[in-house]
Enzyme design. Structure first.
Site, mmCIF file in Angstrom:
data_model
loop_
_atom_site.group_PDB
_atom_site.id
_atom_site.type_symbol
_atom_site.label_atom_id
_atom_site.label_comp_id
_atom_site.label_asym_id
_atom_site.label_seq_id
_atom_site.Cartn_x
_atom_site.Cartn_y
_atom_site.Cartn_z
ATOM 1 N N GLN A 112 30.674 17.554 99.359
ATOM 2 C CA GLN A 112 31.546 16.918 100.339
ATOM 3 C C GLN A 112 32.661 17.878 100.731
ATOM 4 O O GLN A 112 33.353 18.425 99.873
ATOM 5 C CB GLN A 112 32.174 15.630 99.825
ATOM 6 N N ASN A 140 29.450 1.321 100.936
ATOM 7 C CA ASN A 140 30.284 1.735 99.807
ATOM 8 C C ASN A 140 31.493 0.811 99.753
ATOM 9 O O ASN A 140 31.916 0.260 100.760
ATOM 10 C CB ASN A 140 30.706 3.198 100.000
ATOM 11 N N GLY A 141 32.028 0.641 98.552
ATOM 12 C CA GLY A 141 33.259 -0.132 98.400
ATOM 13 C C GLY A 141 33.055 -1.409 97.610
ATOM 14 O O GLY A 141 32.330 -2.298 98.052
ATOM 15 N N GLY A 142 33.672 -1.492 96.427
ATOM 16 C CA GLY A 142 33.655 -2.726 95.659
ATOM 17 C C GLY A 142 32.335 -3.072 95.002
ATOM 18 O O GLY A 142 32.160 -4.197 94.531
ATOM 19 N N LYS A 190 30.909 10.462 105.580
ATOM 20 C CA LYS A 190 31.397 9.291 104.844
ATOM 21 C C LYS A 190 32.672 8.827 105.532
ATOM 22 O O LYS A 190 33.607 9.613 105.713
ATOM 23 C CB LYS A 190 31.675 9.625 103.379
ATOM 24 N N GLY A 214 31.056 3.775 93.280
ATOM 25 C CA GLY A 214 32.137 4.666 92.894
ATOM 26 C C GLY A 214 32.575 4.500 91.462
ATOM 27 O O GLY A 214 31.887 4.895 90.525
ATOM 28 N N MET A 252 34.438 11.559 93.974
ATOM 29 C CA MET A 252 35.708 11.043 93.475
ATOM 30 C C MET A 252 36.549 12.193 92.925
ATOM 31 O O MET A 252 36.123 12.888 91.990
ATOM 32 C CB MET A 252 35.469 9.977 92.389
ATOM 33 N N CYS A 265 39.064 9.579 103.191
ATOM 34 C CA CYS A 265 40.130 9.686 102.196
ATOM 35 C C CYS A 265 41.489 9.427 102.842
ATOM 36 O O CYS A 265 41.832 10.038 103.860
ATOM 37 C CB CYS A 265 40.113 11.064 101.554
ATOM 38 N N HIS A 276 32.450 3.113 103.904
ATOM 39 C CA HIS A 276 33.301 2.355 102.988
ATOM 40 C C HIS A 276 33.779 1.131 103.768
ATOM 41 O O HIS A 276 34.476 1.265 104.766
ATOM 42 C CB HIS A 276 34.487 3.203 102.535
#
Length: 343
Positions: free
Chosen positions: A79, A220-222, A148, A243, A27, A109, A180
């Site tokens: 990353q 990934n995500g939420g 990712k 995250g 992040m 991203c 994600h």
């Protein structure tokens, strides 16, 4: 909480894959070395990621200071952002030489700056280029190269593009992906909106697990709790990446992770007071090296999220960390509000 003296050294590919059962997402502006050190005090096993570092910054800009990290952070992954295979290979080589356990390519991203550099989520439109990048990176380093990604961008149909992306990039040598489970809309949505507005499609990620049995797939995500993470793992996914929840409430996500996610029955749940106290030597070393208190304590604001005294803890650190001469005693003052003990 773990003893820093017991923190592990560099991991091999098999142990990194084991650590990827739970990871903290890369992040920007958040997962710097100070944040990662704090997170490592809470969990011995969780895989940690750097902020995205662009390949041009390393190769052309010589910004190797961006790779600084503490040995205590292992297992830790770098990353990279980029789209030129040769440049990414060189950047990966620099990262591996610096001691990172894994090199990850950002294909997710959605920011304008990333798009203008032709990397990040826009790479979902060019799986052949991603495959070339992965092949070049794999040839350059011995550590694992991972990706990712999103489930698609803009008007792409995720059910069509994601299998093609995984197939082509997997054939180039990437065996581990973090997906994600949202599209990225490169036109019309801000990076923040891209984290929240596009609907999550966990079912599609689960479908990919069935289609690509030879790949290691993380979702990934939420994801905001260990209960959710355990449910995904129980459903057959290989890993879960958390995250913002891991940043804003690190104790809820990481303090129980070793026991619940990694099966370490001998480890108790981390104590945020003990973690804050364990950060003091690290803070003192950072200050003695010319650093500023706020560079570390800004990552500690969420240590007592949802607990008595949390608001005062945040206020003391936020208001005092940037004042001239601020030092470790400020953390003691903030702790006093939580523990009820004098600073």
């Amino acid at each position: 909480m773990r003893d820093p003296a017991d923190m592990p050294m560099k991991h091999g590919i098999s142990s990194i894959r084991a650590a990827a059962r739970l990871s903290v997402a890369p992040m920007m502006d958040w997962t710097d070395r100070h944040c990662r050190y704090l997170h490592r005090l809470l969990s011995r096993d969780t895989l940690l990621y750097t902020e995205m570092v662009t390949a041009p910054a390393l190769v052309r800009g010589g910004a190797t200071h961006l790779l600084d990290f503490s040995e205590e952070e292992h297992p830790v992954a770098l990353q990279l952002g980029g789209s030129d295979p040769a440049e990414l290979a060189q950047a990966a080589r620099i990262g591996a030489a610096a001691g990172y356990d894994e090199i990850n390519l950002n294909c997710g991203c959605p920011s304008d700056r990333v798009q203008s550099g032709t990397f990040g989520a826009i790479l979902m439109t060019d799986p052949a280029r991603v495959a070339d990048c992965v092949a070049a990176m794999r040839a350059a380093v011995d550590v694992e190269v991972t990706v990712k990604c999103r489930i698609g961008v803009d008007d792409q149909i995720p059910e069509a593009i994601l299998p093609e992306f995984l197939s082509r990039v997997g054939a180039a040598g990437c065996e581990r992906f973090t997906i994600h489970a949202r599209k990225a809309w490169l036109q019309g949505l801000s990076p923040k909106e891209n984290r929240e507005i596009p609907p999550l499609d966990y079912a599609l990620v689960q479908k990919m697990r069935g289609m690509f049995g030879g790949l290691h797939l993380s979702v990934n995500g939420g994801i905001t709790s260990l209960d959710q993470a355990e449910a995904f793992l129980d459903a057959g996914l290989d890993g879960v990446m958390v995250g913002r929840a891991a940043y804003h409430d690190p104790v809820s996500i990481l303090a129980q992770a070793d026991r619940r996610i990694f099966g370490r029955a001998d480890r108790g749940d981390g104590d945020p007071v003990a973690v804050a106290q364990a950060m003091q030597p690290y803070i003192e070393a950072h200050l003695s090296g010319g650093g500023r208190l706020g560079q570390v304590t800004r990552h500690m604001l969420g240590l007592f999220a949802g607990r008595p005294g949390a608001r005062h803890w945040r206020r003391v650190l936020s208001e005092g960390a940037h004042l001239p001469g601020a030092g470790p005693e400020l953390v003691d003052r903030a702790l006093a509000a939580v523990t009820g003990q004098p600073a």
